[in-house]
Design a protein around this motif. Structure first.
Motif, short mmCIF file in Angstrom:
data_model
loop_
_atom_site.label_atom_id
_atom_site.label_comp_id
_atom_site.label_asym_id
_atom_site.label_seq_id
_atom_site.Cartn_x
_atom_site.Cartn_y
_atom_site.Cartn_z
N UNK A 1 96.65 78.35 106.35
CA UNK A 1 98.12 77.86 106.40
C UNK A 1 98.91 78.54 107.41
N UNK A 2 99.88 77.92 107.85
CA UNK A 2 101.04 78.96 108.86
C UNK A 2 101.73 80.03 108.18
N UNK A 3 101.64 81.04 108.71
CA UNK A 3 102.42 82.19 108.14
C UNK A 3 102.64 83.28 109.30
N UNK A 4 103.73 84.05 109.12
CA UNK A 4 104.08 84.99 110.22
C UNK A 4 103.11 86.31 109.95
N UNK A 5 102.74 87.12 111.16
CA UNK A 5 101.60 87.98 111.01
C UNK A 5 102.07 89.16 110.15
N UNK A 6 103.36 89.66 110.24
CA UNK A 6 103.96 90.45 109.60
C UNK A 6 103.79 90.40 108.06
N UNK B 1 102.15 94.78 117.88
CA UNK B 1 102.83 94.02 119.09
C UNK B 1 103.03 92.62 119.28
N UNK B 2 102.76 92.10 117.97
CA UNK B 2 103.06 90.61 117.96
C UNK B 2 103.22 90.09 116.60
N UNK B 3 104.21 89.42 116.31
CA UNK B 3 104.54 89.07 114.97
C UNK B 3 105.01 87.57 115.11
N UNK B 4 104.08 86.99 115.73
CA UNK B 4 104.20 85.25 115.77
C UNK B 4 103.73 84.85 114.66
N UNK B 5 103.76 83.50 114.52
CA UNK B 5 103.29 82.76 113.42
C UNK B 5 101.59 82.64 113.66
N UNK B 6 100.93 82.20 112.73
CA UNK B 6 99.55 82.05 113.09
C UNK B 6 99.02 81.27 111.97
N UNK B 7 97.95 80.37 112.21
CA UNK B 7 97.61 79.66 111.47
C UNK B 7 96.19 80.03 110.79
N UNK B 8 95.93 80.54 109.67
CA UNK B 8 94.74 81.09 109.13
C UNK B 8 94.62 81.32 107.74
N UNK B 9 93.47 81.72 107.35
CA UNK B 9 93.35 81.93 105.77
C UNK B 9 93.88 83.30 105.62
N UNK C 1 94.81 83.62 121.69
CA UNK C 1 94.23 84.27 120.51
C UNK C 1 95.10 85.47 119.98
N UNK C 2 94.91 85.74 118.72
CA UNK C 2 95.34 86.99 118.29
C UNK C 2 94.31 87.89 117.99
N UNK C 3 94.62 88.96 118.62
CA UNK C 3 93.72 90.40 118.58
C UNK C 3 94.06 91.37 117.65
N UNK C 4 93.10 91.46 116.65
CA UNK C 4 93.56 92.48 115.61
C UNK C 4 92.47 93.62 116.04
#
Ligand SMILES: Nc1ncnc2c1ncn2[C@@H]1O[C@H](COP(=O)(O)OP(=O)(O)OP(=O)(O)O)[C@@H](O)[C@H]1O
Ligand SMILES: [Mg+2]
Length: 374
Positions: A229-234, A260-268, A303-306
């Motif tokens: 689903x789409x959600x904000x990283x925070x 350093x990034x609080x974009x939206x992401x599409x993930x579980x 990508x988003x790196x964690x």
């Protein structure tokens, strides 16, 4: 000439037949080959994901402990499967002879066998043929070892599969009910009492059991499908912050967040929570007195790196390749060895990648990258 060659080959085949343990087998093969071909330096590098890592060597310590596949000549051998031979007979350069052979099982490239600096000499055709033969034997031994480990893991997974339909489900459902009652208790109990702390501690332990049950369910599936689903990283980070407060009370380590990034992401989101829950717990288990765990998030291209890094006890080099196998656990009393296996499955279900860097005694870092848009 035939006597020493026969001896070397007999020694190598005896080694291969006597052990499945690559940690002893490959150094022995490198040594026998290095002695027979009279090279100053010999090493084997194995591919793990897209990184080539030194498994063993004789002679000088290699320039790089690890390289990316495709990086430099050796990386190119690993990437393309093409061997590389240099014989600078009259050159005064430091490496006058160099042989890098791919370790291939069928079409699969498992690593690279490097032989450098033949004493006062260069590789002739016979040397190259012999090195090729030994490399093929090494590759077979590595493949046999990998298949054996997979079979063991599969047996274990079949056992877990039995749990799939009943126990793990029931545990999850019962825990969900108990969690509701605990939530009610949390509201009723006076927040200044130790009873309130106990309720919170029970909640945190129950979360662990619930995650273990869900991990087992995920591992029993042939292919894990992420529900994105789409959600904000925070949103994810806030859940982790909440958990890390309870976690820090029971652990030697404190978690620091560097977002350093609080974009939206599409993930579980639930499954990503479990990924970082498992990584934070592992870091907490490895922590020394006043340990630090740093959880970072940043954007890397699409990508988003964690990153989960800790300054704990580190991981032995020989364990790195086994970390993601189900039931691999080491140095823990209560470890089941499922955490990282499920982490890998979840990241793969997101078409992402996971890397580990560790220095024994001082540092471990798990780097995860997943596409931002699913
Ligand atoms: N940050 C870390 N520092 C040191 N060792 C680690 C770290 N993360 C993982 N490990 C090692 O990897 C092993 C496997 O981890 P994994 O999470 O799969 O299983 P576990 O923690 O032993 O059990 P569990 O199923 O309860 O998670 C651990 O037992 C530990 O030896
Ligand atoms: Mg774990």
């Amino acid at each position: 000439m035939k006597g020493p060659l026969l001896n070397a080959l007999i020694k190598i085949s005896a080694e291969i037949n006597s052990t499945m343990e690559l940690d002893t087998l490959l150094p022995d093969i490198v040594k026998i080959t290095g002695d027979y071909l009279k090279v100053r330096n010999a090493s084997i590098m194995l591919i793990d994901w897209d990184t080539l890592t030194i498994n063993c060597y004789t002679g000088c310590s290699p320039h790089h402990n690890s390289l990316s596949v495709k990086q430099g000549i050796i990386g190119d051998v690993a990437g393309t499967g093409t061997e590389y031979i240099v014989n600078k007979k009259f050159s005064s350069s430091s490496s006058k002879s160099f042989l890098a052979l791919p370790l291939k099982a069928g079409s699969k490239i498992l690593g690279v066998f490097n032989l450098t600096d033949k004493d006062e000499d260069y590789f002739d055709d016979d040397d190259v043929s012999i090195a090729r033969y030994i490399a093929s034997q090494c590759a077979l031994a590595i493949e046999r070892h990998n298949i054996y480990n997979k079979m063991r893991a599969n047996e274990n997974l079949q056992a877990i599969g039995l749990l799939k339909s009943s126990v793990a489900h029931d545990i999850s459902n019962l825990l969900a009910i108990a969690d509701v009652y605990l939530g009610l208790m949390e509201e009723e109990v006076d927040k200044s009492t130790t009873m309130y702390e106990y309720v919170k501690a029970v909640k945190s332990e129950m979360k662990r059991i619930s995650i273990l049950a869900t991990d087992m369910l995920d591992l029993s599936k042939d292919k894990l499908i992420a529900h994105k689903t789409k959600f904000r990283i925070s949103e994810l980070v806030n859940e982790l912050k909440l958990y890390s407060e309870a976690f820090s009370k029971n652990s030697n380590a404190k978690v620091e967040f560097n977002i350093k990034c609080d974009d939206e992401i599409v993930a579980d989101k639930n499954r990503l929570f479990r990924v970082f829950f498992n990584l934070l717990n592992n870091a907490g288990d490895a922590a020394k007195e006043n340990g630090r765990i740093i959880f970072s998030v940043k954007k890397t291209g699409k990508d988003i790196s964690f990153i989960v890094a800790d300054n704990g006890k580190g991981i032995r080099k020989e364990d790195i390749g086994r970390l993601f196998q189900p039931f691999f656990t080491s140095g823990k009393i209560k470890g089941t060895g499922l955490g990282l296996a499920v982490v890998k499955d979840i990241i793969e279900a997101h078409s992402g990648s996971i890397r580990v860097r560790s220095t024994l005694g001082s540092y471990t870092c798990f780097l995860i990258r997943i596409p931002q848009n699913g």
